[in-house]
Design a protein around this motif. Structure first.
Motif, PDB file in Angstrom:
ATOM      1  N   GLY A   8       0.816  -1.209   0.000  1.00 60.18           N
ATOM      2  CA  GLY A   8       0.000   0.000   0.000  1.00 60.18           C
ATOM      3  C   GLY A   8       0.850   1.261   0.000  1.00 60.18           C
ATOM      4  O   GLY A   8       1.998   1.244   0.456  1.00 60.18           O
ATOM      5  N   VAL A   9       0.297   2.327  -0.522  1.00 57.36           N
ATOM      6  CA  VAL A   9       0.978   3.625  -0.509  1.00 57.36           C
ATOM      7  C   VAL A   9       0.000   4.670   0.014  1.00 57.36           C
ATOM      8  O   VAL A   9      -1.106   4.828  -0.532  1.00 57.36           O
ATOM      9  CB  VAL A   9       1.486   4.035  -1.914  1.00 57.36           C
ATOM     10  N   CYS A  10       0.404   5.372   1.060  1.00 60.33           N
ATOM     11  CA  CYS A  10      -0.405   6.432   1.660  1.00 60.33           C
ATOM     12  C   CYS A  10       0.437   7.702   1.713  1.00 60.33           C
ATOM     13  O   CYS A  10       1.547   7.687   2.255  1.00 60.33           O
ATOM     14  CB  CYS A  10      -0.855   6.028   3.061  1.00 60.33           C
ATOM     15  N   VAL A  11      -0.081   8.791   1.145  1.00 59.25           N
ATOM     16  CA  VAL A  11       0.636  10.070   1.149  1.00 59.25           C
ATOM     17  C   VAL A  11      -0.191  11.073   1.940  1.00 59.25           C
ATOM     18  O   VAL A  11      -1.354  11.339   1.614  1.00 59.25           O
ATOM     19  CB  VAL A  11       0.864  10.598  -0.279  1.00 59.25           C
ATOM     20  N   VAL A  12       0.405  11.618   2.998  1.00 60.04           N
ATOM     21  CA  VAL A  12      -0.288  12.606   3.830  1.00 60.04           C
ATOM     22  C   VAL A  12       0.549  13.880   3.906  1.00 60.04           C
ATOM     23  O   VAL A  12       1.776  13.829   3.957  1.00 60.04           O
ATOM     24  CB  VAL A  12      -0.591  12.078   5.245  1.00 60.04           C
ATOM     25  N   GLN A  13      -0.145  15.003   3.903  1.00 54.44           N
ATOM     26  CA  GLN A  13       0.515  16.303   3.942  1.00 54.44           C
ATOM     27  C   GLN A  13       0.376  16.878   5.342  1.00 54.44           C
ATOM     28  O   GLN A  13      -0.691  16.788   5.963  1.00 54.44           O
ATOM     29  CB  GLN A  13      -0.141  17.228   2.928  1.00 54.44           C
ATOM     30  N   ALA A  14       1.463  17.460   5.842  1.00 52.74           N
ATOM     31  CA  ALA A  14       1.462  18.059   7.171  1.00 52.74           C
ATOM     32  C   ALA A  14       1.572  19.568   7.065  1.00 52.74           C
ATOM     33  O   ALA A  14       2.295  20.094   6.214  1.00 52.74           O
ATOM     34  CB  ALA A  14       2.620  17.516   8.004  1.00 52.74           C
ATOM     35  N   ARG A  15       0.845  20.260   7.934  1.00 51.90           N
ATOM     36  CA  ARG A  15       0.999  21.705   8.061  1.00 51.90           C
ATOM     37  C   ARG A  15       2.065  21.971   9.119  1.00 51.90           C
ATOM     38  O   ARG A  15       1.931  21.535  10.264  1.00 51.90           O
ATOM     39  CB  ARG A  15      -0.316  22.371   8.435  1.00 51.90           C
ATOM     40  N   VAL A  16       3.115  22.679   8.708  1.00 51.95           N
ATOM     41  CA  VAL A  16       4.274  22.913   9.576  1.00 51.95           C
ATOM     42  C   VAL A  16       4.255  24.363  10.053  1.00 51.95           C
ATOM     43  O   VAL A  16       4.106  25.292   9.251  1.00 51.95           O
ATOM     44  CB  VAL A  16       5.583  22.629   8.815  1.00 51.95           C
ATOM     45  N   SER A  17       4.412  24.561  11.339  1.00 54.03           N
ATOM     46  CA  SER A  17       4.545  25.899  11.914  1.00 54.03           C
ATOM     47  C   SER A  17       5.481  25.813  13.107  1.00 54.03           C
ATOM     48  O   SER A  17       5.757  24.713  13.607  1.00 54.03           O
ATOM     49  CB  SER A  17       3.181  26.445  12.359  1.00 54.03           C
ATOM     50  N   PRO A  18       5.985  26.945  13.594  1.00 50.11           N
ATOM     51  CA  PRO A  18       6.857  26.895  14.778  1.00 50.11           C
ATOM     52  C   PRO A  18       6.152  26.418  16.039  1.00 50.11           C
ATOM     53  O   PRO A  18       6.814  26.144  17.041  1.00 50.11           O
ATOM     54  CB  PRO A  18       7.329  28.350  14.918  1.00 50.11           C
ATOM     55  N   GLU A  19       4.832  26.302  16.002  1.00 47.51           N
ATOM     56  CA  GLU A  19       4.089  25.836  17.168  1.00 47.51           C
ATOM     57  C   GLU A  19       3.798  24.335  17.138  1.00 47.51           C
ATOM     58  O   GLU A  19       3.779  23.676  18.183  1.00 47.51           O
ATOM     59  CB  GLU A  19       2.748  26.588  17.299  1.00 47.51           C
ATOM     60  N   ALA A  20       3.563  23.803  15.940  1.00 42.51           N
ATOM     61  CA  ALA A  20       3.189  22.385  15.845  1.00 42.51           C
ATOM     62  C   ALA A  20       3.305  21.918  14.401  1.00 42.51           C
ATOM     63  O   ALA A  20       3.256  22.708  13.456  1.00 42.51           O
ATOM     64  CB  ALA A  20       1.762  22.171  16.341  1.00 42.51           C
ATOM     65  N   ILE A  21       3.442  20.602  14.236  1.00 42.72           N
ATOM     66  CA  ILE A  21       3.381  19.957  12.930  1.00 42.72           C
ATOM     67  C   ILE A  21       2.199  19.009  12.981  1.00 42.72           C
ATOM     68  O   ILE A  21       2.160  18.092  13.809  1.00 42.72           O
ATOM     69  CB  ILE A  21       4.691  19.229  12.605  1.00 42.72           C
ATOM     70  N   VAL A  22       1.210  19.238  12.101  1.00 46.25           N
ATOM     71  CA  VAL A  22      -0.080  18.561  12.187  1.00 46.25           C
ATOM     72  C   VAL A  22      -0.406  17.914  10.844  1.00 46.25           C
ATOM     73  O   VAL A  22      -0.311  18.562   9.796  1.00 46.25           O
ATOM     74  CB  VAL A  22      -1.202  19.562  12.548  1.00 46.25           C
ATOM     75  N   LEU A  23      -0.783  16.647  10.858  1.00 39.13           N
ATOM     76  CA  LEU A  23      -1.266  16.025   9.630  1.00 39.13           C
ATOM     77  C   LEU A  23      -2.550  16.727   9.193  1.00 39.13           C
ATOM     78  O   LEU A  23      -3.422  17.011  10.022  1.00 39.13           O
ATOM     79  CB  LEU A  23      -1.528  14.540   9.836  1.00 39.13           C
ATOM     80  N   GLU A  24      -2.646  16.999   7.878  1.00 38.53           N
ATOM     81  CA  GLU A  24      -3.748  17.837   7.419  1.00 38.53           C
ATOM     82  C   GLU A  24      -4.636  17.176   6.376  1.00 38.53           C
ATOM     83  O   GLU A  24      -5.856  17.204   6.477  1.00 38.53           O
ATOM     84  CB  GLU A  24      -3.193  19.150   6.862  1.00 38.53           C
ATOM     85  N   ARG A  25      -4.048  16.577   5.341  1.00 36.48           N
ATOM     86  CA  ARG A  25      -4.878  15.997   4.292  1.00 36.48           C
ATOM     87  C   ARG A  25      -4.091  14.955   3.511  1.00 36.48           C
ATOM     88  O   ARG A  25      -2.872  14.861   3.631  1.00 36.48           O
ATOM     89  CB  ARG A  25      -5.389  17.074   3.347  1.00 36.48           C
ATOM     90  N   PHE A  26      -4.820  14.194   2.708  1.00 36.69           N
ATOM     91  CA  PHE A  26      -4.202  13.191   1.839  1.00 36.69           C
ATOM     92  C   PHE A  26      -3.850  13.822   0.502  1.00 36.69           C
ATOM     93  O   PHE A  26      -4.547  14.724   0.032  1.00 36.69           O
ATOM     94  CB  PHE A  26      -5.164  12.017   1.626  1.00 36.69           C
ATOM     95  N   LEU A  27      -2.777  13.336  -0.113  1.00 33.06           N
ATOM     96  CA  LEU A  27      -2.407  13.771  -1.446  1.00 33.06           C
ATOM     97  C   LEU A  27      -2.521  12.593  -2.411  1.00 33.06           C
ATOM     98  O   LEU A  27      -2.202  11.460  -2.042  1.00 33.06           O
ATOM     99  CB  LEU A  27      -0.984  14.313  -1.475  1.00 33.06           C
ATOM    100  N   PRO A  28      -2.939  12.853  -3.640  1.00 34.42           N
ATOM    101  CA  PRO A  28      -3.026  11.765  -4.627  1.00 34.42           C
ATOM    102  C   PRO A  28      -1.659  11.344  -5.137  1.00 34.42           C
ATOM    103  O   PRO A  28      -0.727  12.153  -5.201  1.00 34.42           O
ATOM    104  CB  PRO A  28      -3.865  12.387  -5.748  1.00 34.42           C
ATOM    105  N   PHE A  29      -1.561  10.089  -5.493  1.00 36.99           N
ATOM    106  CA  PHE A  29      -0.345   9.526  -6.090  1.00 36.99           C
ATOM    107  C   PHE A  29      -0.457   9.697  -7.606  1.00 36.99           C
ATOM    108  O   PHE A  29      -1.375   9.180  -8.231  1.00 36.99           O
ATOM    109  CB  PHE A  29      -0.243   8.041  -5.725  1.00 36.99           C
ATOM    110  N   ALA A  30       0.505  10.431  -8.177  1.00 34.89           N
ATOM    111  CA  ALA A  30       0.453  10.719  -9.605  1.00 34.89           C
ATOM    112  C   ALA A  30       1.200   9.661 -10.408  1.00 34.89           C
ATOM    113  O   ALA A  30       2.185   9.114  -9.941  1.00 34.89           O
ATOM    114  CB  ALA A  30       1.050  12.099  -9.868  1.00 34.89           C
TER     115      ALA A  30
END
Length: 240
Positions: free
Chosen positions: A218-240
């Motif tokens: 399986g392949v799972c791609v997740v995007q994280a929102r990065v800031s100086p306060e926290a790194i948070v998983l945000e959404r899935f990205l499609p595999f091209a």
């Protein structure tokens, strides 16, 4: 609903120190300019090429070295501002996020997880980042940090990686033994709209990843929102 659960997975950061990136003399060190004008050498927790993330003069954030640990550097480089947003460069963060996601069953991949083990031997003298226990048997998961983005596409790897190719071979072996296996790619920046293997950098890895998918990895791609306060998983990205 699915992405709301995803966003419960986070690494909180405290008291990161601002500086400016100057150069990276080797894989494990970076040189930065501190706010008081000092030049400081800091630990770089990313052994990749960091292509696209070494912009001289860009703002960075540092964490202090843990107290009581003997180190030659007082700080660790955590992130850099590129293309109007923060990019997380610490390769340990995706492993922590993926382990949390498994514990919280925050990804469809982990919906049946009952226990999570980290850095587990998996044959061929190789360790895999996570072994997730499920009622139907173990799920082997290798986690990769993605920091290279070109024209809206997040690419991995950013340099030739024989080790990464070996991980794919081991995961396919696990599938052929009747177990489950998956790759999780964590994109630590928000200017990507899709993900693809970097065939223009490592065609062998790119071909092997597509082969591994065909073999049942399986392949799972997740995007994280990065800031100086926290790194948070945000959404899935499609595999091209």
């Amino acid at each position: 609903m699915l992405e709301a659960r995803l966003q419960t997975v986070r690494v909180n950061l405290t008291e990161l120190i601002p500086a400016v990136f100057l150069r990276r003399p080797n894989r494990f060190l970076a040189e930065v300019l501190m706010e008081d004008g000092r030049r400081e050498r800091v630990h770089c927790p990313n052994s990749g090429s960091m292509k696209g993330c070494l912009e001289e003069g860009a703002p960075v954030r540092l964490s202090r070295a843990p107290s009581g640990r003997v180190r030659t550097t007082a700080y660790t480089w955590e992130m850099i501002a590129i293309n109007g947003g923060w990019v997380g460069i610490n390769t340990q963060v995706p492993n922590e996020l993926a382990a949390q996601a498994a514990q919280k069953r925050a990804l469809p991949l982990f919906r049946d997880a009952t226990a999570v083990h980290r850095e587990v031997p998996a044959g061929n003298h190789t360790r895999i980042d996570l072994r997730v226990e499920t009622p139907s048997g173990p799920l082997w998961v290798e986690v990769k940090n993605v920091t290279l983005v070109e024209d809206g596409t997040a690419f991995f790897p950013d340099a030739v990686t024989a080790r990464g190719t070996k991980h794919l071979d081991v995961l396919v072996d696990r599938v052929r033994c009747g177990e489950q296996a998956a790759m999780v790619y964590v994109v630590q920046r928000t200017d990507a709209r899709r993900f693809a293997p970097a065939a223009h950098i490592d065609p062998v890895y790119a071909e092997r990843l597509r082969w591994a998918r065909g073999e049942g990895v399986g392949v799972c791609v997740v995007q994280a929102r990065v800031s100086p306060e926290a790194i948070v998983l945000e959404r899935f990205l499609p595999f091209a």
